[in-house]
Design a protein around this motif. Structure first.
Motif: not given
Length: 501
Positions: A261, A397-398, A400-401
């Motif tokens: 990340r 979160d995914t 953003d990654y």
């Protein structure tokens, strides 16, 4: 893993239930006889042209006992991977020869005690012989050299932290004290710019777990492949858009591009990538288990190049259980990785299941990436499209990654590590990364994005193939790659906007 299984030649064709050939009194004008080869034996088999590949595999299991999920059928240099496709879709006709390749994943556990009192636990494929030929003790360390019969994979687990294992040696019987005392970190520090082709293990103490490399010349359809498959006549691998001998490069590339990340890592950092691809490098190595047509005695000239991947503790693979218990985030990390890498071989057998922490939380570990980054999207297949988690939205979160991914940076990174990646493969990476990022911006699920990349049927092009074809037809010859990609972007926006509405 692919292995041969000894069979007695069969003189009687295997029949589909409900019909036989005309000489037996029951006729079907759509029945044809094909021939299956495995381990040097040939089995005649009657099939219907309208029969599915899944049906053929099921009858092989019923009649010969080879479990469906362990089978690979290969015809004309191409794996018959789409189980719902028909025999005739693959142009299999009367009298054609199909190769049956079997995967054997059951492992036996053996324990070896060294002369200096150390214990090692080995996991070895069934029906393969492993012999201990050398046990050298120096101070508190033990070095064990193994003889492994052809095609066996060894995974080693030291039971004490101060003991390391070497099963890979550039010179099988010639190692110096200086070489044996070199640490893994010292070997990594040696090269300020490690080349993907030049990782040298001679010997390297790999701790705590390893598996033997997969040599490039023993890949399916390569010149020394141990499965008995015919050698590729045009250089293309089992999957369209891949090249024989490049599987090891793709295995290493998958690890390099599985960024944590925090962003791209150095190979010695030890950070776990977003999708959890096990640490993988290319190695030059010499081992008795490799397939040497002229015999191992020709060493050390028989040094081979192959991918070397860390063995990950696991409790089986996803094909051994249903997907209902898999955490959504664990599935999503693999979906994002597969879409971005245009994986042409994601099935449940190459996702390991592990458990971590006090609560024994399920963790999914993707392996076997030799068919990533193909030159086209024709054979992209994703097992997880049929899992319920694929219909759930990506977490912030995914997302953003995914937004942080940069195809140009990734291409430069692969070139830095020594892969002179082709224009076709770079185009695949650019287009697939573009699709993934545009998809999450619109809130699309991994199922929707993945469906754009995969064909509904064998002979119907996928949406992404149509986008690339339309872009290619829209630009003039000689125009730059940047113009082509901008055209792809515009057509993709139009298609995705239709889906969003």
């Amino acid at each position: 893993m692919s292995v041969g299984v000894a069979l007695s030649p069969s003189l009687e064709p295997v029949h589909s239930s409900g019909y036989r050939d005309t000489r037996s009194g029951l006729c079907s004008d759509k029945s044809i006889v094909i021939y299956l080869t495995v381990a040097g034996s040939m089995i005649p088999m009657w099939v219907l042209e309208s029969e599915s590949i899944a049906s053929v595999k099921l009858r092989i299991q019923t009649c010969k006992g080879f479990v469906v999920k362990k089978q690979k059928l290969v015809f004309g240099g191409r794996e018959l991977a789409r189980n719902d496709s028909l025999v005739k879709d693959y142009s299999v006709t009367e009298g054609k020869l199909l190769h049956l390749v079997l995967r054997l994943s059951d492992l036996l556990v053996i324990t070896v005690r060294t002369a200096c009192g150390k214990e090692f636990e080995f996991h070895v494929d069934r029906n393969r012989n492993v012999g201990l030929i050398d046990d050298i003790c120096k101070n508190t360390d033990a070095v064990i050299h193994l003889v492994v019969q052809k095609s066996a994979k060894v995974q080693a687990k030291p039971l004490e932290n101060d003991v390391e294992l070497s099963v890979v040696a550039a010179n099988w019987n010639e190692t110096t004290d200086e070489e044996e005392n070199r640490s893994e970190e010292e070997l990594q520090v040696e090269s300020r710019k490690p080349q993907i082709r030049d990782f040298m293990l001679a010997p390297v103490f790999v701790s705590p777990k390893i598996k033997l490399p997969s040599p490039t010349d023993e890949e399916p359809m390569a010149v020394n492949n141990p499965q008995g498959l015919p050698v590729s006549t045009n250089g293309e691998g089992l999957k369209r858009g891949t090249r024989v001998g490049e599987g090891a490069l793709r295995e290493a590339a998958a690890y390099i591009l599985d960024h944590p990340r925090s962003g791209p890592r150095s190979l010695s950092s030890g950070e776990v990538g977003f999708a959890g691809v096990p640490p993988t490098v290319l190695a030059r190595c010499l081992h008795r288990s490799f397939n040497h047509p002229n015999g191992y005695e020709c060493a050390p000239n028989n040094v081979k190049i192959g991918s070397l991947q860390m063995f990950m503790k696991n409790y089986g693979c996803c094909e051994d259980m249903g997907p209902q218990d898999f955490p959504v985030e664990e599935v999503h990390k693999i979906t994002a990785f597969d879409i971005r890498m245009a994986n042409a071989d994601r099935h449940a057998g190459n996702i390991l299941v592990s458990r971590e922490g006090e609560e024994r939380q399920i963790v999914l570990i993707p392996i076997d990436h030799g068919y990533c980054l193909p030159e086209n999207f024709e054979d992209c297949t994703f097992e997880w499209l049929y899992w319920p988690q694929a219909h759930q939205p990506y977490s912030p979160d995914t997302v953003d990654y995914i937004k942080s991914l940069d195809a140009e940076r990734d291409i430069a990174l692969l070139k830095f590590y020594g892969w002179d990646i082709s224009l076709e493969c770079t185009r695949t990476l650019r287009v697939s990364t573009m699709l993934l990022k545009k998809g999450v911006e619109r809130g699309l699920t991994s199922f929707t994005i993945g469906s754009i990349m995969c064909r509904e049927t064998l002979n119907k092009e996928s949406v992404i193939e149509g986008i690339v074809r339309e872009a290619r037809e829209s630009i003039l010859p000689g125009m730059s790659e940047a113009v082509f990609l901008e055209t792809v972007s515009q057509i993709m926006d139009f298609q995705l906007d239709k889906l969003e509405k």
